[in-house]
Write a protein that holds these residues in place. Structure first.
Motif, PDB file in Angstrom:
ATOM      1  N   MET A   1      46.119  37.332  34.789  1.00  0.00           N
ATOM      2  CA  MET A   1      45.294  37.559  35.975  1.00  0.00           C
ATOM      3  C   MET A   1      43.807  37.404  35.630  1.00  0.00           C
ATOM      4  SD  MET A   1      44.679  41.157  37.867  1.00  0.00           S
ATOM      5  CE  MET A   1      43.565  41.686  36.583  1.00  0.00           C
ATOM      6  N   LEU A   2      43.414  38.083  34.561  1.00  0.00           N
ATOM      7  CA  LEU A   2      42.008  38.038  34.162  1.00  0.00           C
ATOM      8  C   LEU A   2      41.606  36.635  33.729  1.00  0.00           C
ATOM      9  CD1 LEU A   2      39.817  40.064  34.136  1.00  0.00           C
ATOM     10  CD2 LEU A   2      40.516  40.811  31.852  1.00  0.00           C
TER      11      LEU A   2
ATOM     12  N   ARG B   1      42.875  33.821  34.787  1.00  0.00           N
ATOM     13  CA  ARG B   1      42.743  33.011  36.011  1.00  0.00           C
ATOM     14  C   ARG B   1      41.405  33.300  36.671  1.00  0.00           C
ATOM     15  NH1 ARG B   1      43.682  34.830  40.712  1.00  0.00           N
ATOM     16  NH2 ARG B   1      45.120  36.446  40.020  1.00  0.00           N
ATOM     17  N   CYS B   2      41.059  34.588  36.769  1.00  0.00           N
ATOM     18  CA  CYS B   2      39.788  34.963  37.394  1.00  0.00           C
ATOM     19  C   CYS B   2      38.602  34.379  36.634  1.00  0.00           C
ATOM     20  CB  CYS B   2      39.631  36.488  37.398  1.00  0.00           C
ATOM     21  SG  CYS B   2      40.837  37.324  38.413  1.00  0.00           S
ATOM     22  N   ASN B   3      38.676  34.483  35.304  1.00  0.00           N
ATOM     23  CA  ASN B   3      37.554  34.009  34.486  1.00  0.00           C
ATOM     24  C   ASN B   3      37.347  32.509  34.653  1.00  0.00           C
ATOM     25  OD1 ASN B   3      37.163  36.572  33.516  1.00  0.00           O
ATOM     26  ND2 ASN B   3      38.181  36.228  31.551  1.00  0.00           N
TER      27      ASN B   3
ATOM     28  N   HIS C   1      36.002  31.607  38.104  1.00  0.00           N
ATOM     29  CA  HIS C   1      34.665  32.085  38.430  1.00  0.00           C
ATOM     30  C   HIS C   1      33.576  31.430  37.593  1.00  0.00           C
ATOM     31  CE1 HIS C   1      32.006  35.048  40.290  1.00  0.00           C
ATOM     32  NE2 HIS C   1      31.426  35.169  39.133  1.00  0.00           N
ATOM     33  N   PHE C   2      33.872  31.181  36.343  1.00  0.00           N
ATOM     34  CA  PHE C   2      32.799  30.765  35.426  1.00  0.00           C
ATOM     35  C   PHE C   2      32.823  29.278  35.102  1.00  0.00           C
ATOM     36  CE2 PHE C   2      31.075  34.799  34.807  1.00  0.00           C
ATOM     37  CZ  PHE C   2      32.062  35.743  34.578  1.00  0.00           C
TER      38      PHE C   2
ATOM     39  N   ARG D   1      28.728  37.421  28.646  1.00  0.00           N
ATOM     40  CA  ARG D   1      29.696  38.392  29.188  1.00  0.00           C
ATOM     41  C   ARG D   1      29.977  39.509  28.192  1.00  0.00           C
ATOM     42  NH1 ARG D   1      34.638  35.045  31.083  1.00  0.00           N
ATOM     43  NH2 ARG D   1      33.861  33.350  29.830  1.00  0.00           N
TER      44      ARG D   1
ATOM     45  N   GLN E   1      28.792  42.456  28.234  1.00  0.00           N
ATOM     46  CA  GLN E   1      29.019  43.724  28.918  1.00  0.00           C
ATOM     47  C   GLN E   1      30.453  43.805  29.426  1.00  0.00           C
ATOM     48  OE1 GLN E   1      25.930  44.105  31.909  1.00  0.00           O
ATOM     49  NE2 GLN E   1      24.746  45.429  30.563  1.00  0.00           N
ATOM     50  N   GLN E   2      30.948  42.683  29.925  1.00  0.00           N
ATOM     51  CA  GLN E   2      32.342  42.682  30.386  1.00  0.00           C
ATOM     52  C   GLN E   2      33.276  42.976  29.217  1.00  0.00           C
ATOM     53  OE1 GLN E   2      33.554  39.263  32.601  1.00  0.00           O
ATOM     54  NE2 GLN E   2      31.642  39.173  33.741  1.00  0.00           N
TER      55      GLN E   2
ATOM     56  N   VAL F   1      33.227  46.588  28.563  1.00  0.00           N
ATOM     57  CA  VAL F   1      34.047  47.353  29.517  1.00  0.00           C
ATOM     58  C   VAL F   1      35.509  47.280  29.125  1.00  0.00           C
ATOM     59  CG1 VAL F   1      34.901  47.359  31.876  1.00  0.00           C
ATOM     60  CG2 VAL F   1      32.475  47.102  31.426  1.00  0.00           C
TER      61      VAL F   1
ATOM     62  N   TYR G   1      41.232  47.787  25.937  1.00  0.00           N
ATOM     63  CA  TYR G   1      41.643  46.515  25.379  1.00  0.00           C
ATOM     64  C   TYR G   1      41.280  46.506  23.900  1.00  0.00           C
ATOM     65  CZ  TYR G   1      42.545  44.198  29.870  1.00  0.00           C
ATOM     66  OH  TYR G   1      43.067  43.817  31.066  1.00  0.00           O
TER      67      TYR G   1
ATOM     68  N   LYS H   1      42.690  41.401  21.591  1.00  0.00           N
ATOM     69  CA  LYS H   1      43.108  40.958  22.919  1.00  0.00           C
ATOM     70  C   LYS H   1      41.931  40.365  23.686  1.00  0.00           C
ATOM     71  CE  LYS H   1      45.874  42.330  26.871  1.00  0.00           C
ATOM     72  NZ  LYS H   1      46.959  41.394  26.716  1.00  0.00           N
TER      73      LYS H   1
END
Lengths: 1105, 229
Positions: A1-2, A4-6, A9-10, A538, A540-541, A544, A550, A554
């Protein structure tokens, strides 16, 4: 999921990674496509060269019946084309030099053909091309050279072929040039019409003229329907092979095809087996001797200059050596020192049994040098005279010596040496009229062979009693013991050899990928760097994710997989771009770097396998780069990542001193110096490997040096922090990034600078004996062999050469056995390179050997193993064309089809003898005894007379198709190939370097973007935007200067041995211009990135904080 | 032994080369049981966030004992510490640190992808996430991206994210630091409500005494020492 999002988006931010991966794949896949295209093109050219021919039979100076072709056609259900192939020269009597037409082209291939030749052409429609007397075809290359069109008129000169080698004694005059005049050009043949037909593989076809075979025979005054080349193809038999062709040949060949003759002698009591080459070669003799072995008898008839006895002389007479059983009237127990004389001679010289009789005779040494020898015998008996001959009758003992047997008078004889007509008496002419070549004296065979044996044979006839064999059986009986191959008839697999040759000597695709190495390196560095930027943005991401559980692994895997997906996207783009890149390279090879390829036209071939491989390798390399670039990222505490974000800078434990880096730098530098010292570095035989290894060590040393320096700079204190100081210290803030920038620039500069230094010309230092010219001033070759020694008065007079012009000229001749061109000018693979036979002492001290203890005397070494001859070849030939090394073996067949090998005993460096293998002349004539004369020459002369001497040789010897040029020019042609490859390397390396300098711009933009707040602060406390830009430029200018300095310095150290050893000179001005260009390009990118990044005030960014 | 116990916890940092180490705080003690809440107050730079990071296994103390549910937190290896942060602790940061590339719902689900949780049906996890978003009043915004939310809404998403793996402890570092008064108040009410409902142990670092006074215990960290108020 992450993930795909990354990715979704980027993707804009990651365009750089996609671009870097695309470039890498483009280059790799493109290089593979180039390799495939070159191979396909060579394959096409090979197919055009051989058409529909499968096998060929080539007998060179021996001639078979044209009817043999018809017999083979029937048996093999194929098309067999008989051809008369000769070398010659062509001239255009109507040439208009003002319009660019040239008058003469030497060294052409003359093909006497019939309609069956065109039936085997690549395109079937060529089969309808008509053949007419007085009309010829020329190929495109010849037409272009002469600048002629259809309807032009040409004169052809070629050597009248002779079965009897013109090197042999009593072979007649050597000057037998035939002229076929005023032939009209009907058509210019293209490749599909057999315009590129050649016996050996090359992308450049020979100059060729096609003439009806009968017109050619008429022109050279050859009797009978003969040919010396047979092509077979289009067999309907599915299992057709060259072996099958040879088996059928064994069935259908006639003795006449092998130049074997027989006639009845001794009033019909004996058969006399003979050879059209006069002297029966050892292979044939061995076969003949097996026919009725107990009863056959050899004979050898020779022309003696004089019989002398009792103060009297009988000039120019025949004598025969015989074996017991050769004739009933001759005794079987003649001793070696005994002689029988006929009545005529006995009366002429006042001989009686017991008298002493001397024979004076010539033997031919090299270059038709005649040495007169004398032998003395004791008369044993006087033989009665035979009956006088009727007109047309000839002696049983004497074969048809050319220049002798066909003359009416002794005074008209041309035996190959000057006859003193004053010595010939009337009685001698009467003897000739009455008895023709009847020998005046007889000795036993062993005595005769001691005097007269030569490389062509030791007998002129083998006699067999008729009652032992009937005529019909004689043919078959001879064929039982003499194979077609023994007689010089054997088919070779032309198609197999052509297609093997078309695979190429070097894999050009592989070379292009090596040359593109720097683009690949730069694109991977760019990919890695931009990927790291993306990760840093990224941080900061990442913090998080680490904070919410995590693991570091990973998170890193997440980013890496994202990077790989981007790399795959880039790879797909790269595959599309690779088609453009490959086409661009092929265009360059044809038009810009044409010296490397002979301006060959390449067919572009799209190959899915090549693209897939390039894609896979590109992705793999990109993945490695991404991993290498990112594996040290995220090694921070999550809280650090959360708080500092993309402004996080690497902090090390404590304050590094850089001592370890400096130590490693010194160690690597010293290691590199030691390596060069002990191996000879780039000046030695293994120059390429040594250059790269030593260069690599020096570059690493430089990088470690800068690593240490940057470590110290980071913590330097004490200076007033003005903009220059700040700029200088900023170089150390992101040490890894700065090192990558310096490293990429240094590597690119290293390659480009070093390659520039390897460019050489043939002209520099050509006079030195150890140079590539061997110190020779002129190189020449002729289409028709030259038999005489051109250094002697007699040899020069023979051709009308001017003694004054050649007064200071010494010519070293080489025998030539044509084969594949194994030089760098030929992209095809060479399997049987051309062989040159040389007297090694004439090359003593010339050229430079790769091994220090090697010299030309290696060629004279005794053969340790039978049929393995020592040979010497140029290093480029050995390494690239033959893909061999010192001690390697090359397979050949001698002129009787028997295998032998040449062992590479020595290697010479960078010479104009490239493309050939040299052996000692003594071994050459052992393997190719009928290869007469010399066709390749190196000449010493005064340097100011080179042009004059070369022109004189070319003009006077134009009938022989002589082309003479300054030796350094010929060397330059070979060096041009090398320089072309270097230019390709430079061009592609330069592209990579441009990429590197663009990368510098990206680094600048990135550095400035990260420090927006800090720069805003500087502005806030009073620095102008302009002065901040200046600081940025100062900072990055240091990186550029260090990169250029490191690359240039290490390159010069690495190539210094090569410069010293080759006397190639140092292109200082060229390099200066190159470096200035690089500096300017880098400064431009730095300036542009600074201006764009600091277009506006940074104070608003400070407010956002 | 208490559920969460800090005993004589000290933290200091290495000074510049050759210099003295810098003491942040020493001998800090704290004990909490499940369902209890505590506030840590103090001036800026006193080490409040550092203490929270130590409890949340984002940092290690120089000395002292940190135990949560019987586990000695500083001695956890990296993987175990990550699992602890994922399953036992829920973090709420001052800046929400939402991932701009993910929707609100996806942001809440991010901790479930770390690989420590038991395999659950996707539907079950999604339902739990939606339920949490409902609890924080964002049911209607699940498909929106962080950029489309207000500051307060973003912080509420981060609360939901912190609770998705059903932690036992909630650590909030200045959760209202970037919010106005109204949003701050709303957020604290949500935190306390959820804390009670789920029987969480809550520790809040804050500058605000009104917020601190809503907690069961208040500690003051100042001048290197921590006092229970």
């Amino acid at each position: 999921m992450l993930l795909r999002c990354n990715i979704a988006h980027f993707w804009r931010r990651n365009l750089g990674v996609i671009l870097g991966s695309a470039l890498c794949t483009m280059v790799l896949a493109g290089a593979l496509l180039v390799g495939d295209s070159v191979r396909e093109s060579l394959h096409r050219i090979a197919e055009q060269r051989i058409g529909q021919v499968d096998s060929l039979l080539f007998t060179e100076d021996r001639f078979f019946r044209e009817a043999l072709a018809t017999q083979l056609e029937e048996k093999l259900d194929a098309t067999a084309a008989p051809i008369f192939i000769l070398r010659g020269s062509v001239s255009n009597p109507d040439a208009d030099e003002e319009t660019g037409q040239i008058a003469r082209v030497p060294n052409i291939q003359v093909l006497g053909i019939d309609e069956r030749f065109f039936q085997l052409a690549p395109r079937d429609s060529a089969a309808s091309l008509p053949l007419e007397d007085g009309r010829v075809y020329v190929n495109q290359r010849l037409a272009k050279r002469l600048a002629i069109d259809n309807g032009a008129t040409l004169n052809i000169r070629l050597e009248e072929p002779a079965l009897f080698s013109r090197d042999a004694p009593l072979s007649g005059t050597s000057d037998k040039v035939a002229r076929i005049s005023r032939q009209k050009v009907s058509k210019i043949l293209g490749p599909e019409e057999f315009g590129n037909f050649a016996l050996h593989g090359s992308q450049i076809p020979p100059y060729t003229i096609y003439i009806p075979i009968q017109s050619l025979r008429d022109g050279i005054e050859t009797e009978g329907q003969k040919a010396n080349l047979l092509l077979i193809g289009k067999s309907a038999q599915t299992e057709f092979s060259t072996n099958m062709a040879n088996d059928v040949l064994e069935e259908v060949w006639a003795l006449e095809d092998g130049g074997i003759e027989y006639l009845k002698v001794n009033d019909g009591r004996d058969w006399s087996l003979r050879s059209g080459s006069i002297f029966i070669n050892h292979v044939l003799e061995k076969g003949f001797r097996k026919v009725a072995p107990a009863t056959n008898a050899g004979v050898m008839t020779y022309l003696v200059n004089a019989f002398e006895a009792n103060g009297r002389t009988a000039p120019y007479s025949f004598a025969t050596a015989f074996q017991p059983g050769a004739a009933p009237e001759l005794p079987n127990n003649l001793a070696d020192d005994e002689i029988l004389v006929n009545q005529w001679l006995a009366e002429d010289l006042g001989l009686k049994p017991g008298s002493e009789l001397s024979l004076k005779y010539f033997i031919t040494q090299g270059r038709r040098e005649l040495k007169e020898s004398t032998a003395t015998f004791k008369v044993r008996a006087i033989l009665p005279m035979p009956k006088k001959f009727s007109k047309g009758q000839e002696s049983d003992w004497t074969p048809a010596f050319p220049g002798l047997s066909d003359e009416e008078n002794c005074r008209d004889w041309e035996p190959g040496f000057a006859i003193d007509e004053n010595k010939i008496r009337e009685k001698d002419e009467d003897y000739w009229d009455d008895y023709r070549g009847t020998p005046k004296a007889y000795i036993n065979l062993s005595a005769g062979q001691k005097m007269w044996s030569n490389r062509w044979g030791q007998t002129t006839g083998i006699r067999i009693p008729v009652h032992k064999i009937a005529k019909d059986d004689l043919d078959n009986t001879i064929k039982e013991y003499v194979t077609a191959s023994d007689a010089g008839l054997h088919f070779k697999d032309l198609r197999g050899k052509a297609l093997e040759s078309a695979k190429g000597s070097i894999d050009l695709g592989e070379y292009i990928s090596y040359f593109s190495f720097f683009i690949i390196l730069a694109s991977l560095a760019l990919t890695g760097m931009l990927f790291v930027f993306s990760i840093e943005q990224r941080n900061q991401q990442a913090g998080v994710l680490l904070a919410i559980g995590y693991t570091e692994g990973k998170v890193r895997r997440l980013f890496l997989i994202e990077g790989i997906v981007l790399a795959i996207a880039g790879g797909i783009v790269g595959c599309i771009l690779s088609l453009v890149y490959a086409k661009g390279i092929l265009w360059g090879l044809t038009n810009v770097w044409k010296d490397a390829t002979g301006a060959m036209q390449f067919d572009f071939t799209t190959n899915f396998v090549a693209i897939s491989m390039g894609f896979a390798i590109g992705i793999f390399m990109a993945a490695i780069a991404l991993w290498l670039a990112s594996h040290k990222q995220l090694r921070k505490e999550p809280r650090e990542l959360l708080n500092a974000g993309d402004q996080l800078e690497i902090r090390t434990k404590g304050r590094p001193t850089g001592k370890l880096s400096h130590f490693l730098s010194i160690a690597l530098f010293v290691g590199g110096l030691l390596y060069i010292t002990f191996t000879g570095g780039s000046g030695s035989g293994a120059a390429s490997a040594n250059f790269f290894l030593s260069g690599f060590l020096f570059l690493l040393a430089a990088l470690f040096f800068f690593n240490g320096r940057l470590a110290r700079i980071a913590y330097h204190q004490g200076d007033t922090p003005d903009l220059n100081v700040l700029g200088f210290r900023n170089t150390a803030r992101r040490r890894g990034r700065s090192l990558v920038t310096i490293g990429v620039l240094a590597s690119g500069v290293f390659m480009v600078v070093a390659v520039s230094s390897f460019h050489v010309t043939g002209e520099r230092d050509w006079e030195k004996k150890t140079s590539g010219t061997g110190g020779f001033a002129i190189v020449a070759k002729s289409a028709i062999p030259i038999y005489n020694d051109l250094n002697t008065k007699q040899g020069r007079e023979e051709f009308g050469l001017d003694e004054k012009i050649l007064a200071k000229t010494n010519i070293v001749p080489f025998r030539v056995r044509e084969g594949d061109d194994a030089s760098c000018l030929n992209l095809n693979k060479a399997t049987e390179p051309t062989i040159l036979g040389i007297n090694p002492s004439e090359l003593a001290g010339r050229f430079k050997f790769a091994g220090t203890k090697h010299d030309w005397s290696l060629l004279d070494a005794d053969k340790n193993v039978p049929d393995i001859l020592p040979g010497i070849a140029d290093q480029n030939t050995v390494t690239y064309a033959l893909q061999q090394k010192l001690g390697g073996l090359i397979d050949y067949k001698d002129e009787n089809g028997r295998p032998f090998q040449i062992r590479i005993a020595g290697v010479i460096q960078g010479s104009l003898l490239q493309g050939r293998v040299l052996i000692a002349e003594k071994y050459f004539i052992e393997k190719f005894p009928s290869q007469a004369g010399y066709r390749y020459f190196l000449a010493d002369t005064k340097s100011e007379e080179i042009e004059t001497v070369a022109a004189h040789l070319s003009n006077i010897l134009h009938d022989q198709g002589m082309e003479a040029h300054p030796a350094w020019k010929r060397l330059g042609e070979f060096l041009a190939v090398q320089n072309s490859y270097l230019s390709i390397f430079q061009a592609l390396g330069g592209l990579g370097l441009l990429l590197g300098t663009a990368g510098l711009g990206i680094v600048v933009a990135r550095n400035l973007m990260e420090r927006r707040h800090e720069l805003g602060l500087l502005e806030a406390i009073g620095y102008s935007l302009q002065s901040i830009r200046k600081m940025a430029i100062v900072e990055h200018r240091w990186l550029m200067l260090w990169g250029l300095a490191a690359g240039t310095g290490t390159a010069l150290i690495a190539v210094w041995p090569a410069i010293l050893s080759r006397q190639g000179g140092f292109p200082a001005s060229e390099l200066g211009v190159l470096l200035l260009g690089l500096a300017a390009s880098s400064l431009f990118w730095i300036w542009l990135a600074t201006i764009l990044s600091l277009k506006n005030s940074a104070i608003p960014d400070l407010r956002k904080e | 032994m208490s559920f969460l116990q800090l005993s004589k916890v000290s933290k200091s940092y290495e000074g510049p080369a050759g210099g003295q180490s810098i003491l942040v705080f020493q001998d800090a003690n704290l004990e909490l049981e499940p369902g209890q809440s505590a506030a840590i107050v103090g001036p800026s730079g006193s080490g409040k966030s550092t203490l929270l990071n130590i409890i949340g296994a984002l940092d290690k103390p120089t000395s002292g004992i940190v135990q949560v549910d019987g586990q000695n937190i500083p001695e956890l290896q990296d993987k175990a510490a990550a699992a602890f942060r994922n399953l036992t602790v829920g973090f709420i940061f001052q800046i929400h640190h939402l991932l701009p590339q993910c929707t609100v719902l996806e942001n809440v689900l991010v901790p479930t992808q770390a690989g420590h949780t038991k395999k659950e049906h996707v539907g079950v996890i999604n339902q739990r996430a939606r339920s949490l978003l409902g609890d924080v009043g964002l049911s209607q915004r699940v498909q929106h991206r962080p950029g489309e939310l207000s500051g307060g809404e973003r912080q509420r998403v981060s609360v939901a994210r912190a609770l998705i793996n059903q932690p036992k402890i909630l650590l909030a570092d200045e959760p209202t630091g970037a919010l106005d008064q109204e949003n701050s108040s709303n957020l604290v009410d949500i935190l306390l409500k959820l804390q009670k409902e789920k029987n969480l142990t809550l520790i809040v670092v804050t500058h605000s005494m009104p917020i601190a006074e809503k907690m069961d215990q208040v500690y003051r960290l100042e001048n290197g020492t921590m006092q229970k108020l």
